[in-house]
Write a protein that holds these residues in place. Sequence first.
Motif, PDB file in Angstrom:
ATOM      1  N   CYS A 119     -45.705   3.241  48.946  1.00 38.30           N
ATOM      2  CA  CYS A 119     -45.237   3.771  49.976  1.00 38.30           C
ATOM      3  C   CYS A 119     -45.468   4.247  51.198  1.00 38.30           C
ATOM      4  CB  CYS A 119     -44.549   4.557  49.076  1.00 38.30           C
ATOM      5  SG  CYS A 119     -42.960   4.011  48.226  1.00 38.30           S
ATOM      6  N   TYR A 120     -47.364   4.767  50.793  1.00 36.75           N
ATOM      7  CA  TYR A 120     -47.777   4.993  51.794  1.00 36.75           C
ATOM      8  C   TYR A 120     -48.680   3.931  52.478  1.00 36.75           C
ATOM      9  CZ  TYR A 120     -46.268   9.165  49.831  1.00 36.75           C
ATOM     10  OH  TYR A 120     -45.791  10.660  49.849  1.00 36.75           O
ATOM     11  N   GLU A 138     -49.105   1.877  55.823  1.00 36.96           N
ATOM     12  CA  GLU A 138     -48.988   1.603  57.230  1.00 36.96           C
ATOM     13  C   GLU A 138     -47.546   0.379  57.372  1.00 36.96           C
ATOM     14  OE1 GLU A 138     -48.336   3.637  60.224  1.00 36.96           O
ATOM     15  OE2 GLU A 138     -49.443   4.674  58.749  1.00 36.96           O
ATOM     16  N   ARG A 151     -44.411   1.477  56.017  1.00 33.45           N
ATOM     17  CA  ARG A 151     -43.356   2.560  56.430  1.00 33.45           C
ATOM     18  C   ARG A 151     -43.235   1.758  58.303  1.00 33.45           C
ATOM     19  NH1 ARG A 151     -43.698   8.165  55.599  1.00 33.45           N
ATOM     20  NH2 ARG A 151     -44.460   8.281  53.501  1.00 33.45           N
ATOM     21  N   ARG A 152     -43.769   0.852  58.640  1.00 31.68           N
ATOM     22  CA  ARG A 152     -43.257   0.954  59.617  1.00 31.68           C
ATOM     23  C   ARG A 152     -41.809  -0.346  59.454  1.00 31.68           C
ATOM     24  NH1 ARG A 152     -48.758  -0.901  61.087  1.00 31.68           N
ATOM     25  NH2 ARG A 152     -48.617  -1.911  60.098  1.00 31.68           N
ATOM     26  N   GLU A 196     -38.222   4.500  60.679  1.00 28.56           N
ATOM     27  CA  GLU A 196     -38.556   5.783  61.293  1.00 28.56           C
ATOM     28  C   GLU A 196     -38.048   7.368  60.214  1.00 28.56           C
ATOM     29  OE1 GLU A 196     -39.247   7.473  64.513  1.00 28.56           O
ATOM     30  OE2 GLU A 196     -39.239   6.037  65.547  1.00 28.56           O
ATOM     31  N   SER A 256     -39.361   6.687  56.437  1.00 25.75           N
ATOM     32  CA  SER A 256     -40.687   7.054  55.831  1.00 25.75           C
ATOM     33  C   SER A 256     -40.437   8.893  56.457  1.00 25.75           C
ATOM     34  CB  SER A 256     -40.619   6.726  57.806  1.00 25.75           C
ATOM     35  OG  SER A 256     -42.022   5.702  57.854  1.00 25.75           O
ATOM     36  N   ARG A 257     -39.626   9.333  57.005  1.00 22.35           N
ATOM     37  CA  ARG A 257     -38.912  10.852  57.406  1.00 22.35           C
ATOM     38  C   ARG A 257     -38.919  11.062  55.999  1.00 22.35           C
ATOM     39  NH1 ARG A 257     -37.083   9.479  62.744  1.00 22.35           N
ATOM     40  NH2 ARG A 257     -34.637  10.125  61.526  1.00 22.35           N
ATOM     41  N   ASP A 270     -41.225  11.364  53.380  1.00 17.18           N
ATOM     42  CA  ASP A 270     -42.075  12.490  53.612  1.00 17.18           C
ATOM     43  C   ASP A 270     -41.412  14.025  53.334  1.00 17.18           C
ATOM     44  OD1 ASP A 270     -43.636  11.060  54.632  1.00 17.18           O
ATOM     45  OD2 ASP A 270     -43.314  10.883  56.825  1.00 17.18           O
TER      46      ASP A 270
END
Length: 67
Positions: free
Chosen positions: A28-29, A31, A34-35, A39, A42-43, A46
């Motif tokens: 999950c982390y 890159e 995440r793409r 967004e 991803s937020r 986080d």
Amino acid sequence: MKAIGESLDVFWRAHAHAPEYKRLISYCYREDFRRVIGEKLSRDLDELDEQMMSLLVPVIERGIRAE
């Protein structure tokens, strides 16, 4: 320090018994992941991470104060 040690012991034992979970968290982390998820998601991830840390940090701080 005893409270911190005990808390971390529970954490690491849980991780040792859940390799799939560790693998998922690591993924999950990434890159590239995440793409792909965008967004907003991803937020959201986080935010969940921040919520978990908000639970863990007070326990660690309490353990530090107790020692």
